[in-house]
Design a protein around this motif. Structure first.
Motif, PDB file in Angstrom:
ATOM      1  N   ARG A 209      35.185  49.682  98.435  1.00 23.63           N
ATOM      2  CA  ARG A 209      35.175  49.952  99.873  1.00 23.63           C
ATOM      3  C   ARG A 209      36.536  49.635 100.480  1.00 23.63           C
ATOM      4  O   ARG A 209      37.141  48.596 100.191  1.00 23.63           O
ATOM      5  N   LEU A 218      32.409  54.949 103.030  1.00 18.46           N
ATOM      6  CA  LEU A 218      32.334  54.652 101.601  1.00 18.46           C
ATOM      7  C   LEU A 218      31.462  55.672 100.878  1.00 18.46           C
ATOM      8  O   LEU A 218      31.831  56.201  99.814  1.00 18.46           O
ATOM      9  N   LEU A 219      30.295  55.977 101.440  1.00 17.40           N
ATOM     10  CA  LEU A 219      29.390  56.936 100.812  1.00 17.40           C
ATOM     11  C   LEU A 219      30.000  58.339 100.785  1.00 17.40           C
ATOM     12  O   LEU A 219      29.818  59.087  99.816  1.00 17.40           O
ATOM     13  N   ALA A 222      32.384  58.483  97.943  1.00 15.00           N
ATOM     14  CA  ALA A 222      31.622  58.680  96.702  1.00 15.00           C
ATOM     15  C   ALA A 222      31.179  60.133  96.578  1.00 15.00           C
ATOM     16  O   ALA A 222      31.165  60.699  95.473  1.00 15.00           O
ATOM     17  N   LEU A 235      29.543  51.848  93.265  1.00 12.74           N
ATOM     18  CA  LEU A 235      30.134  51.382  94.512  1.00 12.74           C
ATOM     19  C   LEU A 235      30.486  49.893  94.409  1.00 12.74           C
ATOM     20  O   LEU A 235      29.882  49.164  93.623  1.00 12.74           O
ATOM     21  N   LEU A 259      23.368  49.498 101.116  1.00 11.49           N
ATOM     22  CA  LEU A 259      23.771  50.536 100.162  1.00 11.49           C
ATOM     23  C   LEU A 259      22.667  50.821  99.155  1.00 11.49           C
ATOM     24  O   LEU A 259      22.440  51.974  98.771  1.00 11.49           O
ATOM     25  N   VAL A 267      25.664  49.127  92.756  1.00 10.02           N
ATOM     26  CA  VAL A 267      26.560  48.433  93.682  1.00 10.02           C
ATOM     27  C   VAL A 267      27.023  47.123  93.043  1.00 10.02           C
ATOM     28  O   VAL A 267      26.199  46.280  92.676  1.00 10.02           O
TER      29      VAL A 267
END
Length: 343
Positions: A209, A218-219, A222, A235, A259, A267
């Motif tokens: 991140r 962040l997503l 990805a 992540l 998340l 994660v």
């Protein structure tokens, strides 16, 4: 949008409809697809028209019109947690793994000492930077290709898979020849050319991140990797920059369960960068395990006071062994798998 098929045979006609509308169709499985993500730019009116047409088909069970801004990373696309293989290691959906190693590869003696200590303590992954992005142009930038060679030697010696950072698209092929896990650092989380490049190869990717990035950003980063075809994305929460000055960053413990709820991707937690102080690493690491992190990535050095990079946040061997011993107790206390996942 996400389309749930009533039967796998519906894949071909639904894909044809999506393509005519200008969308790309991504199946959840290459063999027996049951869910399709239809991705691409489309006007709201055209999207509603397509969704209505799909909802009227008997071979379509459900249409999720708004799966969020990152559909491929979402739980709508894959309800169950994804498990990412990194060499012999599986990350996600099980016991928390530990990745350990120096911030930067400084020498053969330093790396081999850390790698052997990490392996003896039960770590599952060796981390170490061959290429280092530094705020100051005068700070140690890593050993480059020689650092990669040393990481390969450490893997051969210990059996631990290797994670290391890649800084630019033109480095991806070189680093992927050695690394089992390609790391995208916080400063590069929104380097879209680099995200595309790691998405076009098959090695798993650890996406950290950004220091001022939101969860959605962040997503979406990805999503860049996933959209290029690489589904092996992990992540990493590593703290964000706030007004607090006592710590290097503010570790966002909220991000881990959030998340895990929003995304199927594994994660990891990085309490070393998240705090910047070695004596805070273990407490925050244990909190991350309790919050549901699939693993930890921590910095370890044989002599933190003499480290060329981030020594103030690196654990000594004794402190790392103590952390390794504590993790199973916390995992057991919150009902997770008792043992830390090793090789």
């Amino acid at each position: 949008m996400i389309v749930l098929l009533a039967q796998p045979a519906a894949f071909a006609p639904v894909r044809a409809l999506a393509r005519r509308a200008g969308l790309r169709c991504v199946p959840d499985s290459t063999e027996q697809p049951h869910r399709l993500a239809l991705v691409g730019a489309l006007s709201p009116a055209a999207r509603d028209e397509l969704a209505t047409a799909l909802e009227g088909r008997p071979d379509v069970a459900e249409v999720i019109r708004d799966p969020g801004s990152a559909p491929l990373a979402s739980r709508h696309f894959r309800p169950e947690p994804s498990i990412v293989a990194v060499g012999p290691l599986s990350i996600g959906g099980g016991a928390p793994i530990l990745a350990a190693g120096p911030c930067a590869v400084e020498s053969r003696a330093q790396l081999m000492a850390v790698a052997q200590a990490a392996a003896r303590a039960g770590a599952g992954l060796l981390r170490g930077g061959a290429f280092k992005p530094r705020t100051s142009p005068y700070a140690f930038q890593g050993l480059g290709p020689e650092g990669l060679r040393l990481l390969a030697e450490a893997r051969q010696s210990t059996g631990l898979p290797v994670a290391t950072e890649v800084l630019a698209p033109e480095q991806v092929e070189l680093v992927a020849e050695v690394a089992d896990l390609l790391q995208i650092g916080a400063r590069n989380m929104q380097n879209y050319s680099l995200l595309d490049a790691v998405g076009e190869q098959t090695k798993p990717v650890l996406l950290k991140r950004g220091m001022s990035a939101t969860i959605e950003e962040l997503l979406l980063s990805a999503e860049y990797i996933l959209a290029r075809g690489n589904r092996n994305v992990i992540l990493c929460e590593r703290g964000i920059r706030t007004f607090e000055r006592y710590t290097r960053n503010t570790f966002d413990i909220n991000a881990i369960p959030l998340l895990k709820r929003l995304s199927h991707l594994p994660v990891l937690a990085d309490p070393s960068h998240g705090t910047g102080k070695w004596y805070l690493v273990a407490p925050i690491a244990l909190a991350a395990v309790a919050a549901g992190a699939d693993g930890l990535i921590v910095e370890v050095h044989p002599s933190p006071d003499h480290a060329l990079s981030d020594g103030f946040q690196s654990l000594s061997f004794d402190n790392f062994r103590a952390l390794m011993a504590a993790v199973p107790h916390v995992a057991r206390a919150v009902g997770r798998t008792e043992q830390v996942a090793a090789q």
